[in-house]
Write a protein that holds these residues in place. Structure first.
Motif, PDB file in Angstrom:
ATOM      1  N   TRP A  20      -8.634  33.705 -16.778  1.00 31.05           N
ATOM      2  CA  TRP A  20      -9.850  33.039 -16.340  1.00 31.05           C
ATOM      3  C   TRP A  20     -10.596  32.637 -17.603  1.00 31.05           C
ATOM      4  O   TRP A  20     -10.869  33.486 -18.472  1.00 31.05           O
ATOM      5  CB  TRP A  20     -10.710  33.985 -15.503  1.00 31.05           C
ATOM      6  N   THR A  21     -10.894  31.366 -17.735  1.00 27.93           N
ATOM      7  CA  THR A  21     -11.567  30.876 -18.934  1.00 27.93           C
ATOM      8  C   THR A  21     -12.994  30.466 -18.583  1.00 27.93           C
ATOM      9  O   THR A  21     -13.202  29.566 -17.767  1.00 27.93           O
ATOM     10  CB  THR A  21     -10.812  29.677 -19.535  1.00 27.93           C
ATOM     11  N   GLY A  22     -13.945  31.140 -19.181  1.00 29.78           N
ATOM     12  CA  GLY A  22     -15.353  30.829 -18.946  1.00 29.78           C
ATOM     13  C   GLY A  22     -15.876  29.920 -20.043  1.00 29.78           C
ATOM     14  O   GLY A  22     -15.535  30.104 -21.214  1.00 29.78           O
ATOM     15  N   ALA A  23     -16.684  28.939 -19.661  1.00 28.54           N
ATOM     16  CA  ALA A  23     -17.312  28.048 -20.644  1.00 28.54           C
ATOM     17  C   ALA A  23     -18.783  27.889 -20.274  1.00 28.54           C
ATOM     18  O   ALA A  23     -19.115  27.738 -19.097  1.00 28.54           O
ATOM     19  CB  ALA A  23     -16.624  26.682 -20.665  1.00 28.54           C
ATOM     20  N   VAL A  24     -19.648  27.949 -21.275  1.00 31.27           N
ATOM     21  CA  VAL A  24     -21.085  27.759 -21.023  1.00 31.27           C
ATOM     22  C   VAL A  24     -21.662  26.820 -22.076  1.00 31.27           C
ATOM     23  O   VAL A  24     -21.139  26.693 -23.177  1.00 31.27           O
ATOM     24  CB  VAL A  24     -21.884  29.086 -21.074  1.00 31.27           C
ATOM     25  N   LEU A  25     -22.766  26.178 -21.681  1.00 29.11           N
ATOM     26  CA  LEU A  25     -23.556  25.386 -22.617  1.00 29.11           C
ATOM     27  C   LEU A  25     -24.973  25.923 -22.546  1.00 29.11           C
ATOM     28  O   LEU A  25     -25.575  25.955 -21.474  1.00 29.11           O
ATOM     29  CB  LEU A  25     -23.525  23.901 -22.240  1.00 29.11           C
ATOM     30  N   MET A  26     -25.481  26.402 -23.673  1.00 26.54           N
ATOM     31  CA  MET A  26     -26.809  27.014 -23.699  1.00 26.54           C
ATOM     32  C   MET A  26     -27.712  26.348 -24.729  1.00 26.54           C
ATOM     33  O   MET A  26     -27.246  25.883 -25.770  1.00 26.54           O
ATOM     34  CB  MET A  26     -26.706  28.516 -24.008  1.00 26.54           C
ATOM     35  N   ARG A  27     -28.995  26.298 -24.394  1.00 28.14           N
ATOM     36  CA  ARG A  27     -30.021  25.862 -25.354  1.00 28.14           C
ATOM     37  C   ARG A  27     -31.025  27.005 -25.419  1.00 28.14           C
ATOM     38  O   ARG A  27     -31.749  27.245 -24.448  1.00 28.14           O
ATOM     39  CB  ARG A  27     -30.678  24.571 -24.891  1.00 28.14           C
ATOM     40  N   GLY A  28     -31.025  27.705 -26.536  1.00 26.96           N
ATOM     41  CA  GLY A  28     -31.821  28.924 -26.583  1.00 26.96           C
ATOM     42  C   GLY A  28     -31.259  29.906 -25.565  1.00 26.96           C
ATOM     43  O   GLY A  28     -30.055  30.133 -25.525  1.00 26.96           O
ATOM     44  N   SER A  29     -32.118  30.451 -24.723  1.00 25.54           N
ATOM     45  CA  SER A  29     -31.633  31.388 -23.715  1.00 25.54           C
ATOM     46  C   SER A  29     -31.386  30.706 -22.372  1.00 25.54           C
ATOM     47  O   SER A  29     -31.052  31.366 -21.395  1.00 25.54           O
ATOM     48  CB  SER A  29     -32.655  32.518 -23.537  1.00 25.54           C
ATOM     49  N   GLU A  30     -31.526  29.397 -22.355  1.00 24.34           N
ATOM     50  CA  GLU A  30     -31.352  28.657 -21.105  1.00 24.34           C
ATOM     51  C   GLU A  30     -29.907  28.188 -20.945  1.00 24.34           C
ATOM     52  O   GLU A  30     -29.333  27.578 -21.839  1.00 24.34           O
ATOM     53  CB  GLU A  30     -32.283  27.431 -21.109  1.00 24.34           C
ATOM     54  N   VAL A  31     -29.303  28.492 -19.786  1.00 22.65           N
ATOM     55  CA  VAL A  31     -27.944  28.039 -19.502  1.00 22.65           C
ATOM     56  C   VAL A  31     -28.013  26.648 -18.881  1.00 22.65           C
ATOM     57  O   VAL A  31     -28.537  26.477 -17.783  1.00 22.65           O
ATOM     58  CB  VAL A  31     -27.222  29.016 -18.554  1.00 22.65           C
ATOM     59  N   LEU A  32     -27.501  25.655 -19.605  1.00 19.93           N
ATOM     60  CA  LEU A  32     -27.560  24.270 -19.115  1.00 19.93           C
ATOM     61  C   LEU A  32     -26.393  23.956 -18.194  1.00 19.93           C
ATOM     62  O   LEU A  32     -26.498  23.145 -17.289  1.00 19.93           O
ATOM     63  CB  LEU A  32     -27.549  23.295 -20.301  1.00 19.93           C
TER      64      LEU A  32
END
Length: 241
Positions: free
Chosen positions: A64-76
């Motif tokens: 399972w591959t997780g990907a995230v995009l964050m700006r500071g502590s906010e998950v975009l």
DNA sequence: GCGACAG
DNA sequence: ATCTTGTCGC
């Protein structure tokens, strides 16, 4: 930042040698990227593995591959993709197993990050091109690597306080730094990657870390990937955290 | 005795 | 990575 993504990017399994040459070129010819506008848009992706019902004795075939995009502590943006790994894990050849998986997960993000964080080595590698550097080169995104320990580079531990760093050398070149992200806790290795120096890697790591050792985007990507795996493989137990 | 090259 | 055991802080 936040422009359209290159959805045409593909993992060039048969062209790793070309990526290595690009890596050497980037080191000498490309200006190293460094953070400007803050907070940064940071993407992170990580692979977790599980048991395959078909081959329960073979370890870790399902991923399972997780990907995230964050700006500071906010998950975009974030998502998880399930796959069957193409190869087992072979030390030094992590890109063979995880390259395609991470590449697909990152390009599925709706926007392009300023910098990419990968749980792998960068220029600290037998051929100066670990997976973190590969991914950045293929996707055209500045990248850094974060690991528990160096792959080949040598160096002594840094001081004990958050922000303390020390140099990790490979062939007299600084390819990574030990970074103390939490006072009194074992340091992490910040790896120079695609268009990044070890110094920039350490700065990016410190920018997205606070009271926990691991960088927030990587933790979030791993949390989501494990959550998806556990819901599927252990439907009875609860999956808090 | 075990591992010693990322996950 | 995953697993197991030990330690520490709230």
């Amino acid at each position: 930042m936040m422009e359209g993504h290159r959805h045409d990017a593909a993992w060039p399994v048969s062209r790793i040698g070309i990526v290595i040459k690009q890596a050497r070129l980037a080191t000498m010819q490309r200006p190293a990227w460094r953070p400007e506008t803050l907070p940064l848009d940071i993407a992170a992706a990580v692979v977790v593995s599980g048991r395959s019902a078909e081959t329960p004795d073979q370890d870790s075939e399902l991923t399972w591959t997780g990907a995230v995009l964050m700006r500071g502590s906010e998950v975009l943006d974030s998502h998880v993709v399930k796959n069957v790994a193409a190869t087992p894990y072979i030390p030094g050849l992590l890109a063979l197993r995880e390259g395609q998986l991470l590449c697909a997960a990152i390009t599925a993000l709706r926007a392009c990050p300023d910098v990419l964080i990968v749980a792998a080595a960068g220029r600290d590698h037998p051929r100066q091109a670990g997976l973190a550097l590969h991914l950045g080169a293929v996707l055209g995104i500045p990248s850094i690597g974060i690991t528990d320990r160096p792959l080949m580079a040598q160096g002594t531990y840094p001081g004990p306080r958050r922000g303390d760093t020390s140099t990790l050398l490979l062939d007299d070149i600084e390819v990574a730094q030990w970074v103390r992200t939490v006072t009194g806790v074992r340091p992490l290795v910040a790896h120079a990657g695609w268009c990044t120096t070890a110094e920039v890697a350490a700065a990016v790591l410190l920018s997205c870390t606070s009271h926990l050792r691991a960088p927030q985007p990587l933790r979030e990507a791993r949390r989501l990937a494990r959550l998806a795996r556990n819901r599927e493989q252990n439907p009875n137990s609860d999956h808090r955290r």
